[in-house]
Design a protein around this motif. Structure first.
Motif, PDB file in Angstrom:
ATOM      1  N   ILE A  98       9.932  -5.289 -57.045  1.00 25.36           N
ATOM      2  CA  ILE A  98      10.250  -6.210 -58.134  1.00 25.36           C
ATOM      3  C   ILE A  98      10.013  -7.647 -57.710  1.00 25.36           C
ATOM      4  CG2 ILE A  98      11.982  -4.683 -59.165  1.00 25.36           C
ATOM      5  CD1 ILE A  98      14.134  -6.478 -57.873  1.00 25.36           C
ATOM      6  N   GLN A  99       9.840  -8.491 -58.693  1.00 21.29           N
ATOM      7  CA  GLN A  99       9.891  -9.936 -58.503  1.00 21.29           C
ATOM      8  C   GLN A  99      11.007 -10.452 -59.390  1.00 21.29           C
ATOM      9  OE1 GLN A  99       6.236 -12.004 -58.054  1.00 21.29           O
ATOM     10  NE2 GLN A  99       6.956 -13.863 -59.054  1.00 21.29           N
ATOM     11  N   ARG A 100      11.841 -11.302 -58.838  1.00 24.23           N
ATOM     12  CA  ARG A 100      13.003 -11.755 -59.593  1.00 24.23           C
ATOM     13  C   ARG A 100      13.180 -13.257 -59.439  1.00 24.23           C
ATOM     14  NH1 ARG A 100      14.737  -9.919 -54.710  1.00 24.23           N
ATOM     15  NH2 ARG A 100      16.386 -11.074 -53.656  1.00 24.23           N
ATOM     16  N   VAL A 101      13.772 -13.859 -60.437  1.00 28.50           N
ATOM     17  CA  VAL A 101      14.102 -15.277 -60.415  1.00 28.50           C
ATOM     18  C   VAL A 101      15.528 -15.423 -59.919  1.00 28.50           C
ATOM     19  CG1 VAL A 101      14.355 -17.379 -61.789  1.00 28.50           C
ATOM     20  CG2 VAL A 101      12.547 -15.727 -62.324  1.00 28.50           C
ATOM     21  N   THR A 102      15.728 -16.246 -58.905  1.00 32.63           N
ATOM     22  CA  THR A 102      17.063 -16.430 -58.354  1.00 32.63           C
ATOM     23  C   THR A 102      17.809 -17.485 -59.150  1.00 32.63           C
ATOM     24  OG1 THR A 102      16.547 -18.232 -56.809  1.00 32.63           O
ATOM     25  CG2 THR A 102      16.067 -15.971 -56.093  1.00 32.63           C
TER      26      THR A 102
ATOM     27  N   ASP B 145       8.646  -5.629 -62.725  1.00 37.20           N
ATOM     28  CA  ASP B 145       8.079  -4.721 -61.731  1.00 37.20           C
ATOM     29  C   ASP B 145       6.758  -5.258 -61.187  1.00 37.20           C
ATOM     30  OD1 ASP B 145      10.175  -2.934 -62.154  1.00 37.20           O
ATOM     31  OD2 ASP B 145       9.095  -1.898 -63.752  1.00 37.20           O
ATOM     32  N   VAL B 146       6.525  -5.000 -59.896  1.00 33.37           N
ATOM     33  CA  VAL B 146       5.310  -5.472 -59.235  1.00 33.37           C
ATOM     34  C   VAL B 146       4.757  -4.364 -58.341  1.00 33.37           C
ATOM     35  CG1 VAL B 146       4.340  -7.141 -57.589  1.00 33.37           C
ATOM     36  CG2 VAL B 146       6.047  -7.883 -59.254  1.00 33.37           C
TER      37      VAL B 146
ATOM     38  N   MET C 182      -2.565  -7.490 -57.010  1.00 36.51           N
ATOM     39  CA  MET C 182      -1.168  -7.504 -57.412  1.00 36.51           C
ATOM     40  C   MET C 182      -1.079  -7.194 -58.901  1.00 36.51           C
ATOM     41  SD  MET C 182       1.744 -10.511 -57.002  1.00 36.51           S
ATOM     42  CE  MET C 182       1.706 -10.415 -55.207  1.00 36.51           C
ATOM     43  N   LYS C 183      -0.178  -6.283 -59.240  1.00 33.45           N
ATOM     44  CA  LYS C 183       0.035  -5.910 -60.632  1.00 33.45           C
ATOM     45  C   LYS C 183       1.424  -6.359 -61.076  1.00 33.45           C
ATOM     46  CE  LYS C 183      -2.783  -1.711 -60.176  1.00 33.45           C
ATOM     47  NZ  LYS C 183      -2.793  -0.227 -60.331  1.00 33.45           N
ATOM     48  N   ALA C 184       1.468  -7.056 -62.192  1.00 31.32           N
ATOM     49  CA  ALA C 184       2.743  -7.443 -62.810  1.00 31.32           C
ATOM     50  C   ALA C 184       2.951  -6.552 -64.018  1.00 31.32           C
ATOM     51  CB  ALA C 184       2.730  -8.903 -63.209  1.00 31.32           C
ATOM     52  N   ILE C 185       4.013  -5.795 -64.030  1.00 29.43           N
ATOM     53  CA  ILE C 185       4.275  -4.791 -65.055  1.00 29.43           C
ATOM     54  C   ILE C 185       5.466  -5.245 -65.903  1.00 29.43           C
ATOM     55  CG2 ILE C 185       4.756  -2.329 -65.417  1.00 29.43           C
ATOM     56  CD1 ILE C 185       3.740  -1.955 -62.460  1.00 29.43           C
ATOM     57  N   ASN C 186       5.364  -4.985 -67.194  1.00 30.79           N
ATOM     58  CA  ASN C 186       6.408  -5.392 -68.138  1.00 30.79           C
ATOM     59  C   ASN C 186       6.550  -6.906 -68.208  1.00 30.79           C
ATOM     60  OD1 ASN C 186       7.047  -2.642 -68.595  1.00 30.79           O
ATOM     61  ND2 ASN C 186       8.404  -2.644 -66.799  1.00 30.79           N
ATOM     62  N   VAL C 187       5.402  -7.598 -68.232  1.00 34.54           N
ATOM     63  CA  VAL C 187       5.432  -9.055 -68.377  1.00 34.54           C
ATOM     64  C   VAL C 187       5.903  -9.406 -69.785  1.00 34.54           C
ATOM     65  CG1 VAL C 187       4.054 -11.171 -68.333  1.00 34.54           C
ATOM     66  CG2 VAL C 187       3.541  -9.304 -66.738  1.00 34.54           C
ATOM     67  N   PRO C 188       6.827 -10.341 -69.939  1.00 37.61           N
ATOM     68  CA  PRO C 188       7.332 -10.689 -71.270  1.00 37.61           C
ATOM     69  C   PRO C 188       6.221 -11.084 -72.232  1.00 37.61           C
ATOM     70  CG  PRO C 188       8.650 -11.721 -69.564  1.00 37.61           C
ATOM     71  CD  PRO C 188       7.480 -11.113 -68.872  1.00 37.61           C
ATOM     72  N   ASN C 189       6.294 -10.566 -73.433  1.00 36.15           N
ATOM     73  CA  ASN C 189       5.385 -10.914 -74.530  1.00 36.15           C
ATOM     74  C   ASN C 189       3.955 -10.447 -74.317  1.00 36.15           C
ATOM     75  OD1 ASN C 189       7.566 -12.220 -75.781  1.00 36.15           O
ATOM     76  ND2 ASN C 189       7.045 -14.172 -74.811  1.00 36.15           N
ATOM     77  N   LEU C 190       3.722  -9.590 -73.328  1.00 40.32           N
ATOM     78  CA  LEU C 190       2.393  -9.026 -73.120  1.00 40.32           C
ATOM     79  C   LEU C 190       2.494  -7.501 -73.142  1.00 40.32           C
ATOM     80  CD1 LEU C 190       0.837 -11.279 -70.330  1.00 40.32           C
ATOM     81  CD2 LEU C 190       0.295 -11.251 -72.760  1.00 40.32           C
ATOM     82  N   PRO C 191       1.569  -6.830 -73.827  1.00 44.26           N
ATOM     83  CA  PRO C 191       1.679  -5.383 -73.987  1.00 44.26           C
ATOM     84  C   PRO C 191       1.101  -4.574 -72.840  1.00 44.26           C
ATOM     85  CG  PRO C 191      -0.180  -6.189 -75.250  1.00 44.26           C
ATOM     86  CD  PRO C 191       0.480  -7.404 -74.642  1.00 44.26           C
TER      87      PRO C 191
ATOM     88  N   ASN D  58       6.352 -20.196 -64.876  1.00 52.31           N
ATOM     89  CA  ASN D  58       6.714 -19.265 -63.830  1.00 52.31           C
ATOM     90  C   ASN D  58       5.539 -18.382 -63.469  1.00 52.31           C
ATOM     91  OD1 ASN D  58       9.735 -19.523 -63.327  1.00 52.31           O
ATOM     92  ND2 ASN D  58       9.626 -19.416 -65.540  1.00 52.31           N
ATOM     93  N   SER D  59       5.439 -18.006 -62.205  1.00 49.22           N
ATOM     94  CA  SER D  59       4.423 -17.054 -61.803  1.00 49.22           C
ATOM     95  C   SER D  59       4.629 -15.761 -62.560  1.00 49.22           C
ATOM     96  CB  SER D  59       4.550 -16.797 -60.292  1.00 49.22           C
ATOM     97  OG  SER D  59       3.780 -15.700 -59.904  1.00 49.22           O
ATOM     98  N   PHE D  60       3.530 -15.187 -63.065  1.00 55.31           N
ATOM     99  CA  PHE D  60       3.608 -13.948 -63.831  1.00 55.31           C
ATOM    100  C   PHE D  60       4.623 -14.060 -64.957  1.00 55.31           C
ATOM    101  CE2 PHE D  60       1.931 -11.252 -60.159  1.00 55.31           C
ATOM    102  CZ  PHE D  60       0.674 -11.206 -60.732  1.00 55.31           C
ATOM    103  N   MET D  61       4.665 -15.207 -65.628  1.00 52.71           N
ATOM    104  CA  MET D  61       5.629 -15.380 -66.708  1.00 52.71           C
ATOM    105  C   MET D  61       4.978 -16.139 -67.847  1.00 52.71           C
ATOM    106  SD  MET D  61       9.441 -16.849 -66.296  1.00 52.71           S
ATOM    107  CE  MET D  61       9.714 -15.688 -64.973  1.00 52.71           C
ATOM    108  N   HIS D  62       5.218 -15.713 -69.048  1.00 52.95           N
ATOM    109  CA  HIS D  62       4.641 -16.370 -70.207  1.00 52.95           C
ATOM    110  C   HIS D  62       5.238 -17.755 -70.361  1.00 52.95           C
ATOM    111  CE1 HIS D  62       3.299 -17.042 -74.343  1.00 52.95           C
ATOM    112  NE2 HIS D  62       2.448 -16.044 -74.143  1.00 52.95           N
TER     113      HIS D  62
END
Length: 211
Positions: free
Chosen positions: A29-33, A57-58, A76-85, A43-47
């Motif tokens: 995972i990648q998470r924002v602290t 998920d990454v 690198m794969k970003a999975i379940n990116v907000p607002n992207l299908p 944000n990286s990998f963020m809309h």
């Protein structure tokens, strides 16, 4: 074999790692602290227009490893990116901090020496031995107590399966990375002065790789 320089002689240390080779896959995972810095614009990998999620998920796959020149590349794969299908895939180039080809000081990508010290010191292995840091920033080798770690920088270079303008994502920053040579566990901290800081990347081994 990679040569690590000491003050009066050349010490040879094998930096090879069975878990860092082409075909190795890692997931996590990648998470924002909760730590923040102002202003924060993206944000990286963020809309760009979406509220930041707590985590997503990454997946990472290693493509090439060149220990002699301190190079590593991957996807690198970003999975379940907000607002992207769909999943977003980027390719990245990495630098292995071997004190021959690359040092702990980044000297690019808008990273200052104070940011280097701040981000390298966020890793658990470094925090377990606070007496060793920040001496390696301008030293000639990594302290022996940290030799179970491989320190790297991963810089995303381009999008693979989407166009940046279609997603509103940013890959302007880079990751400080610490990999445990015994377990393959990867901890990363994303750096970009214009983003929500301290996005943490936590990955574990998914497969045994090729070869």
């Amino acid at each position: 074999m990679v040569q690590w320089l000491t003050k009066n002689s050349i010490a040879v240390r094998d930096l090879s790692c069975a878990l860092l080779r082409p075909g190795m896959r890692f997931s996590g995972i990648q998470r924002v602290t909760s730590q923040t810095r102002e202003p924060a614009r993206a944000n990286s990998f963020m809309h760009l227009g979406a509220p930041p999620p707590e985590q997503w998920d990454v997946g990472v796959e290693i493509q090439t490893v060149d220990m002699q020149h301190g190079k590593v590349t991957g996807l690198m794969k970003a999975i379940n990116v907000p607002n992207l299908p769909h999943t977003v895939v980027t390719c990245w180039d990495g630098e292995i901090v071997d004190f021959v080809n690359y040092m702990p000081l980044t000297d690019k990508w808008r990273a200052t020496s104070s940011e280097d010290s701040r981000h390298w010191s966020m890793f658990t292995d470094v925090q377990s031995h606070p007496e060793t840091w920040p001496a390696p920033l301008r030293g000639k080798r990594m302290p022996q107590v940290l030799e179970d770690c491989i320190f790297m920088r991963w810089k995303e270079m381009s999008f693979v399966n989407v166009r940046a303008r279609e997603t509103g994502l940013t890959i302007e920053g880079f990751y400080y990375v610490c990999m445990n040579r015994k377990t393959g566990a990867i901890d990363g901290v994303y750096f970009d002065p214009s983003t929500q800081p301290f996005q943490r990347l936590t990955l574990g081994v998914e497969n045994s790789g090729r070869g």
